[in-house]
Design a protein around this motif. Structure first.
Motif, PDB file in Angstrom:
ATOM      1  N   LYS A   1       1.154   3.249  -2.870  1.00 16.18           N
ATOM      2  CA  LYS A   1       1.008   1.792  -3.025  1.00 16.18           C
ATOM      3  C   LYS A   1       2.365   1.116  -3.168  1.00 16.18           C
ATOM      4  O   LYS A   1       2.552  -0.015  -2.715  1.00 16.18           O
TER       5      LYS A   1
ATOM      6  N   GLU B   1       3.621   0.839   0.240  1.00 12.12           N
ATOM      7  CA  GLU B   1       2.866  -0.224   0.905  1.00 12.12           C
ATOM      8  C   GLU B   1       3.394  -1.602   0.515  1.00 12.12           C
ATOM      9  O   GLU B   1       3.537  -2.494   1.361  1.00 12.12           O
TER      10      GLU B   1
ATOM     11  N   LYS C   1       5.096  -4.545   2.757  1.00  9.16           N
ATOM     12  CA  LYS C   1       4.523  -5.894   2.725  1.00  9.16           C
ATOM     13  C   LYS C   1       5.608  -6.931   2.482  1.00  9.16           C
ATOM     14  O   LYS C   1       5.645  -7.983   3.120  1.00  9.16           O
TER      15      LYS C   1
ATOM     16  N   THR D   1      -5.085   4.442   1.706  1.00 15.05           N
ATOM     17  CA  THR D   1      -3.703   3.996   1.484  1.00 15.05           C
ATOM     18  C   THR D   1      -2.818   4.364   2.670  1.00 15.05           C
ATOM     19  O   THR D   1      -1.946   3.580   3.070  1.00 15.05           O
TER      20      THR D   1
ATOM     21  N   GLY E   1      -3.389   1.798   5.196  1.00 12.89           N
ATOM     22  CA  GLY E   1      -2.754   0.542   4.809  1.00 12.89           C
ATOM     23  C   GLY E   1      -1.274   0.554   5.134  1.00 12.89           C
ATOM     24  O   GLY E   1      -0.723  -0.445   5.641  1.00 12.89           O
ATOM     25  N   ILE E   2      -0.593   1.663   4.863  1.00 11.16           N
ATOM     26  CA  ILE E   2       0.838   1.783   5.159  1.00 11.16           C
ATOM     27  C   ILE E   2       1.077   1.733   6.672  1.00 11.16           C
ATOM     28  O   ILE E   2       1.923   0.984   7.160  1.00 11.16           O
TER      29      ILE E   2
ATOM     30  N   ARG F   1       0.652  -1.671   8.209  1.00  9.44           N
ATOM     31  CA  ARG F   1       1.809  -2.554   8.033  1.00  9.44           C
ATOM     32  C   ARG F   1       2.891  -2.261   9.076  1.00  9.44           C
ATOM     33  O   ARG F   1       3.482  -3.171   9.664  1.00  9.44           O
TER      34      ARG F   1
ATOM     35  N   ARG G   1      -7.241  -4.662   3.300  1.00 13.45           N
ATOM     36  CA  ARG G   1      -6.849  -3.530   4.158  1.00 13.45           C
ATOM     37  C   ARG G   1      -7.739  -3.434   5.389  1.00 13.45           C
ATOM     38  O   ARG G   1      -7.295  -3.009   6.449  1.00 13.45           O
TER      39      ARG G   1
END
Length: 974
Positions: free
Chosen positions: A749, A752, A756, A789, A792-793, A796, A843
């Protein structure tokens, strides 16, 4: 090590090791440490400490080194273990004779023999117990005592072993020696009683010592040596005999003078008798059933009737009260709601209790507790006058109810009242009604009785909920008693404020709060220290769920000022901690409205921090206060930085000893400081040097560490990452090798959030971590929360830094020996397949945007996965699109268009500076800035233009018709 040649050398070095000169002492200690693993060293030590002609200090040191050696080298599995041959010699030497003349050395020898017995008895040392049994029979007083002392320590050690095989061995041992132990105890007990009756105190003192040791042995055997002790007549006979012996010893206390050499030992023996009963009840409640009646009769008789006058003493009273309490509260004696489900043993015990605790007995116990034991003593009243702080700390401190009389009797009262509340409520209410109105200040006895009764009402508050109209009592009587200012009325003022504190969480009308605050303010102004401290101990706003800020605000300035003055005046650490705790609670509840009044506290805290250098718990209280201060001050807390940042630095530096106490609160303070900081200062940035060592600890504080790292990222990512990204990346790589799933997610996170906040430089800074993320996706990471996760990474990177994604794809192709397109296809396929692992709406929308960003494309792999990309896109639309009921059109509910800073007066908890930063960041985040509906339309339009109508139509035919229909519905109007 040759014994003859080595003895002289070892003796010389031991002599040097007793020196006060460090220049002589240190080399000697080093030499002894080197000899610890030498064969024969412990045989030399045995010869030295058993040689009574040598210096006592040298012998003492020799026995200590021997004892430590047993811990380190006696077991066969330890490195440098002693040989079996040497151990055999040592065992024989230890029990050759029991004639050590020095008490302290004799005790140490007994302990070390017990340590050897723990490992070797009975298998490797079968002769130990028979030798001890014979030795305690000898007529020589010294040898008999030393053998009995060793016997006790061996039994104590063997009884403490818990493995099933060890327990079985101890049961067998107990069976073989229990009769002997009983007869030994009876012999020494009878001898003592005869000698004390003759007035031969010197001989009685020796016999009493043997009585005490033999009773200690019997205690261990009785409590730990039987599976079902109630089935053994000899055990139950001994336990019944305990009561008779107790009576005899209590009668002896009448004739033994206070200054007699026997007095202290006599009281210890009496207490040991009660410990036998308490331990047996604790370990064998069912076997104790046959002793319930006699235990209750004995304890109640001595504690609550005239029978105990002149013989009982405080510790004995405590033990008897504990015995009653354990019987009353024991779950083994409480039948089930359905009586048929209860065992016969439980019902028998319950019936014995019910027959004993009749109304007259309960009433007498209740009245005696309240009107006799609850009364403040002359010593307590004197202490109150001379040192009110110590008095308050002792009254409300952490003394165990088992060992201090006042907490013990209060706990007994609570338990009996809870168990028999229907019987005792009328009794207590009658006491209250007899005390209506104010009490004559000249009548000290009446004041103390009222204090005791109010104490009982406070302790029984929850039981009296339906029987006492506390609001009316407060208005009609208690409030008036708070206003009696006479000095002799202090006990009642203190007790009333304590009583209110007890009842506030039970039953106290909210509208009465302002009246109460007024009364407390008056007490503060009058400097009635004990009353105020009692209230602070029991009535804190943080524990008060009915606390209303609006009611407290009119009193905020005066109360805060008076509390601060109190903080300055009190001297004890415990008291300062209590006052700080209340100040913290007030700050927490009123939040930003505290700002006008904290100047004095802010100026005082650095001084208090310096004064508390040796008091880490007080420093913890200061840290907690600072946490609430920073939250209350918000961005203005930067004015505290000259004091605040060095405090954080010290508290979170693992190389500093105080961190053991301060770390948890220090990390919390660090976090709230960052959350409320308007900008990053060089000093605040420098503190992050502490983080590397904290991450290596891998302790329960890791979660806060990750929150702190995220706070730095949100505060000033470029400046922070430029200095610390490389170190962080290395730390994360090490952490991920051995960390829980939850910890792994926390690390990811952070990455991440970096992507972001800084999508351009972030992937480069944490590049070493990204291949494992990519690999986790294409290999289908089995933990959904980790997979979510990962996606999510990668979302991005794919959406916001396509160039870096391309480079990463090429790197993975080289590492895996596959074509880039093949890896890309595998990634998209796994992404589509594991989309359900993603539960967060942000996400899920990010995944749709990221996969759509691959369009338009002529790449055959992407076109082959086009159906999956559209499926994800429609899922995303279903997640984020809401229909306007008036127009029938859809809009993206995750879109944010502008930033409005909430006005602090409009919300109870104003947003932190970090909340504002996150809001601004969200406005730049594609998840909140890009309409998914618009993005889908534009990407499909571009794909259509790239392929032409026919090619695009063929591509859309690969998509399920129901998905296409949903897509068309969402894209109406485009």
């Amino acid at each position: 090590m040759d014994l003859n040649s080595a003895s002289t050398v070892v003796l010389q070095v031991l002599t040097q090791a007793t020196s006060q000169d460090t220049a002589v002492l240190k080399p000697a200690e080093e030499q002894l440490k080197q000899w610890e693993t030498q064969p024969g060293f412990y045989s030399v030590l045995l010869n030295i400490f058993t040689n009574h002609s040598l210096d006592v200090n040298v012998r003492w040191l020799a026995v200590l080194y021997f004892k430590n050696g047993i811990d380190r080298y006696w077991r066969r599995t330890t490195p440098h273990a002693l040989s079996e041959e040497e151990k055999s010699t040592l065992r024989a030497g230890l029990i050759t004779n029991f004639n050590e003349p020095v008490n302290q050395i004799a005790t140490q020898i007994s302990v070390l023999i017990a340590k050897v017995a723990r490992v070797d008895c009975p298998r490797q040392w079968p002769e130990l117990i028979p030798t001890l049994v014979e030795a305690v029979k000898v007529q020589d007083d010294l040898q008999q005592h030393r053998a009995l002392l060793t016997f006790y320590h061996v039994m104590k050690t063997l009884a403490s072993k818990r493995l099933a095989t060890d327990r079985k061995l101890f049961y067998d041992l107990t069976s073989s020696i229990y009769s002997f132990a009983c007869s030994l105890w009876n012999h020494h007990t009878d001898t003592f009683l005869q000698q004390i009756c003759r007035g031969d105190e010197a001989a009685a003192a020796n016999s009493l010592e043997r009585t005490l040791l033999s009773l200690k042995v019997l205690r261990k055997l009785t409590v730990h040596g039987f599976v079902e002790p109630h089935c053994n007549a000899e055990v139950m006979g001994f336990l019944h005999a305990v009561f008779e012996r107790l009576k005899q010893f209590l009668e002896c206390s009448r004739i033994v003078r206070a200054e007699s050499i026997c007095r202290d030992r006599l009281e210890k023996t009496i207490i040991l008798f009660t410990k036998v009963l308490l331990d047996f009840l604790d370990q064998h409640p069912c076997s104790f059933t046959a002793l319930i009646q006699r235990s209750l009769e004995f304890s109640v008789s001595y504690v609550f009737t005239e029978a105990g006058e002149g013989v009982v003493f405080e510790q004995f009273i405590i033990q008897c009260m504990n015995l009653i309490k354990m019987i009353v509260k024991n779950y083994a004696y409480k039948p089930s709601k359905n009586i048929e489900d209860s065992s016969p043993e439980t019902l028998e015990a319950h019936n014995i209790k019910a027959a004993f605790f009749t109304f007259p007995t309960l009433m007498e116990i209740c009245k005696r507790l309240v009107t006799h034991y609850f009364l403040l003593t002359k010593e307590e009243l004197a202490m109150w006058e001379e040192d009110p702080e110590s008095f308050t700390v002792e009254e409300t401190g952490g003394d165990s109810w088992k060992y201090s009389l006042r907490p013990c009797m209060e706990v007994l009262f609570i338990d009996i009242f809870h168990e028999y509340n229907q019987t005792l409520t009328p009794v207590l209410l009658d006491m209250v009604h007899s005390l209506q109105g104010s009490t004559n200040v000249e009548n000290t006895s009446a004041i103390l009785i009222k204090d005791a009764v109010y104490n009982a009402v406070g302790l029984a508050a929850y039981e009296l909920f339906d029987s006492v109209d506390f609001d009316q009592w407060f208005k009609n009587q208690l409030l008036a008693e708070l206003q009696v200012s006479h000095d002799r009325y202090k006990p009642i003022r203190r007790r009333v404020i304590w009583l209110i504190g007890q009842w506030i969480p039970v039953k106290f009308q909210s509208d009465l709060r302002p009246i109460l605050y007024e009364a407390i303010r008056n007490l503060l102004q009058d400097r009635d220290l004990v009353s105020v401290l009692f209230f602070l101990n029991v009535c804190l706003p943080v524990d008060d769920f009915e606390f209303r800020t609006d009611q407290f605000l009119p009193y905020l300035e005066s109360m805060f000022t008076l509390l601060f003055q109190l903080l300055q005046e009190v001297t004890q650490c415990d008291t300062k901690m209590h006052v700080l705790h209340v100040l913290s609670c007030v700050i927490e509840r009123v939040n930003m409205q505290i700002r006008p009044y904290v100047g004095c506290l802010v100026q005082y805290l650095p001084q208090l921090w310096k004064q508390s250098e040796e008091h880490n718990m007080l420093r913890c209280a200061i840290l907690t206060t600072l946490i609430h201060l920073v939250r209350g001050l918000g961005a203005d807390s930067q004015n505290l930085y000259p004091f605040l940042l060095p405090v954080i630095q010290l508290s979170t530096d693992v190389s500093q000893p105080p961190h053991v106490y301060l770390l948890e609160d220090g990390l919390q303070l660090w976090l709230v400081t960052l959350e409320n900081s308007p900008y990053l200062t060089p000093e605040l940035l420098r503190i992050f040097q502490n983080m590397s060592a904290l991450l290596e600890l891998s302790s329960e504080n890791l979660k806060n560490c990750f929150k702190i790292i995220n706070a730095y990222i949100f505060l000033s990512s470029s400046e922070f990452l430029e200095m610390y990204a490389a170190d962080l990346c290395r730390s994360f790589c090490e952490l991920l090798k051995d960390i829980t799933i939850e910890g792994q997610v926390q690390v990811l996170k952070v990455v991440e959030n970096v992507l972001k906040v800084n999508p351009v430089l972030g992937p480069q800074m944490f590049q070493p971590l990204l291949p494992s993320v990519f690999r986790g996706i294409i290999e289908g990471e089995r933990y959904p929360v980790v997979m979510s996760t990962y996606l999510g990474i990668m979302g991005r990177v794919l959406l916001q830094n396509a160039r870096f994604f391309s480079l990463l794809l090429s790197q993975m192709a080289c590492e895996l020996g596959q074509e880039s397109d093949q890896i890309l296809g595998n990634m998209i396929e796994m992404w589509v397949d594991r989309m359900d692992n993603i539960t967060q709406p942000e996400r899920r929308k990010l995944s749709a945007l990221a996969l759509l960003s691959l369009l338009p494309s002529l790449n055959s792999v992407i076109q082959d996965k086009f159906c999956g990309i559209i499926n994800i896109s429609v899922e995303g639309l279903n997640d984020v699109m809401t229909e306007d009921p008036e127009t029938g059109t859809y809009k993206d509910c995750m879109l944010m268009f502008h930033f409005e800073e909430p006005r602090a007066t409009e919300v109870e908890e104003p947003p932190t500076e970090q909340d504002k930063r996150k809001k601004i960041l969200a406005l730049r985040d594609p998840v909140h800035a890009v309409s998914l509906q618009q993005f889908v339309y534009e990407k499909l339009k571009a794909q259509q233009e790239l392929l032409g109508e026919q090619g695009f139509h063929a591509l859309m035919e690969t998509v399920d018709t129901e998905i296409v229909a949903q897509l068309q519905e969402f894209l109406q109007g485009f």
